[in-house]
Enzyme design. Structure first.
Site, short mmCIF file in Angstrom:
data_model
loop_
_atom_site.label_atom_id
_atom_site.label_comp_id
_atom_site.label_asym_id
_atom_site.label_seq_id
_atom_site.Cartn_x
_atom_site.Cartn_y
_atom_site.Cartn_z
CG LEU A 96 3.68 -17.55 -1.06
CD1 LEU A 96 3.48 -17.07 0.37
CD2 LEU A 96 4.07 -16.38 -1.95
CG ASP A 155 -11.69 -11.38 -1.18
OD1 ASP A 155 -12.77 -10.79 -1.01
OD2 ASP A 155 -10.74 -11.27 -0.40
CD GLU A 201 -4.95 -7.72 -4.66
OE1 GLU A 201 -5.48 -8.79 -4.28
OE2 GLU A 201 -5.08 -6.65 -4.04
NE ARG A 234 -4.08 -1.99 2.06
CZ ARG A 234 -4.85 -2.48 3.01
NH1 ARG A 234 -4.65 -2.13 4.28
NH2 ARG A 234 -5.82 -3.32 2.72
CE1 TYR A 281 -9.99 -9.63 -4.70
CE2 TYR A 281 -7.89 -10.61 -5.31
CZ TYR A 281 -8.62 -9.72 -4.56
OH TYR A 281 -8.00 -8.89 -3.69
#
Length: 356
Positions: free
Chosen positions: A87, A145, A44, A32, A127
């Site tokens: 991840l 989402d 995202e 952000r 999304y």
DNA sequence: AAGTCGGGGGC
DNA sequence: GCCCCAGACTT
């Protein structure tokens, strides 16, 4: 729209309360810091099915290593997978690199700002497309989402099963109808932030909710019953003998997994499907499949690992071979220090503790 | 519409 | 153990 969920719903009031709450309460997250579409995109993709706290360090490392689309496009896929290691859902990383290479070759390295081009990129579904368009380009597109479905199911008191594939379309239409045109970025992020911090799956904190007055589930006292979500069925278990094979140089056999399917293009220690062949035939099966003679030595321990839809039970064996090289480039002898350069899935990282 | 595709954390 | 998580893709 044929659905009547929005009848008598005060859209502008809901937008105003939600956006004001978001502006005052949003978390300070690394993605952000600016609205760079590439960074929004990376965040995202990483956040798909993955919690914010897990993503943060991965995002930092990934952006440090690949600050622009060009850096990622020109990188080696194995290095990208290594950066993504741990991840999960590794096709996200491969699709992301594929898509970035596409924008470098077709769009001059710029993330497209129209839905058609953006949505046709690998790994960019409904999304992610809506998230990039709204957050990076401030377009009033829906971005639905799990958070958004939960929040809207409660606010609008909708009891459709959100586990079913058809349900999302309904929420996308609703989200498109209520997204703010003044500040689509804050609105979409606000719904998700509310879902993450207040309107949580269990024990939602309705007393702190900025849109409590707009919430039909709260007014009916059924916020705990929504959303409706059917159960997932449990995983199947697969057994393997996983082999730490060493030769006289002290090198270890590793192999690259196939380019499709589970853990595609990741590396691992050889695994023998003992379900199918039986424990007694491990050595001869291995000679048939790998063209390498091995001698099983001691069992070092067990590793179990749960995936979304299956469960691995690995019996870890130490083995010895007189071979010094492998037949093809998908299998390699590597020193223990070289292991660090290859991307391994977590269950095989767990195995490494059994190496001397 | 249902399966496949990771891994971690909360309870 | 079970559930959830800023989902996409394949069949």
């Amino acid at each position: 729209m044929t659905d009547k969920s929005l009848q008598n719903f005060n859209i502008s009031g809901f937008q105003k309360e939600l956006i004001e709450w978001y502006q005052a309460n949003k978390r300070n997250l690394p993605w952000r810091a600016d609205q760079d579409p590439y960074k929004v995109w990376v965040s995202e993709v990483m956040l798909q099915q993955t919690k914010v706290d897990t993503v943060i360090p991965y995002f930092q490392r990934f952006i440090s290593k690949y600050p622009t689309p060009y850096d990622l496009a020109y990188a080696d896929e194995q290095d990208v997978l290594k950066t993504w290691e741990g991840l999960g859902y590794y096709s996200r990383a491969r699709n992301l690199q594929n898509a970035v290479r596409e924008i470098v070759s077709s769009y001059d390295g710029k993330v497209p700002d129209n839905p058609k081009q953006l949505g046709s990129l690998k790994g960019v579904g409904p999304y992610t497309k809506g998230a990039i368009l709204s957050i990076a380009f401030n377009q009033p597109e829906p971005a639905v989402d799990g958070n958004v479905m939960r929040v809207l199911a409660r606010v609008l008191k909708i009891d459709d099963d959100i586990a079913k594939s058809g349900t999302k379309k309904k929420f996308e239409q609703l989200a498109a109808a209520i997204v703010s045109h003044d500040d689509p970025s804050s609105f979409n992020q606000g719904v998700m932030e509310l879902g993450a911090l207040v309107c949580t799956p269990k024990e939602p904190m309705c007393m702190f909710c900025p849109v409590q007055d707009y919430c039909r589930a709260y007014q009916s006292g059924v916020e705990q019953e929504l959303p409706v979500k059917s159960k997932t069925k449990k995983q199947k278990t697969v057994q393997y003998a996983a082999l730490l094979i060493q030769n006289d140089n002290g090198d270890i056999v590793i192999e690259k997994r196939p380019e499709n399917g589970l853990l595609a293009n990741m590396w691992q220690f050889p695994m023998v499907p003992v379900d199918e062949i039986g424990k007694a035939h491990i050595e001869q099966w291995f000679r048939m499949e790998y063209g390498i003679d091995i001698i099983l030595q001691v069992k070092k321990g067990n590793v179990s690992h749960v995936f979304s839809h299956l469960r691995w039970q690995l019996e870890v064996y130490e083995a010895y071979t007189t071979s010094l090289e492998t037949a093809d480039n998908r299998h390699r002898f590597v020193s223990s220090s070289e292991l660090d350069h290859y991307p391994f899935p977590v269950p095989h990282q767990k195995m490494m503790k059994y190496l001397d």
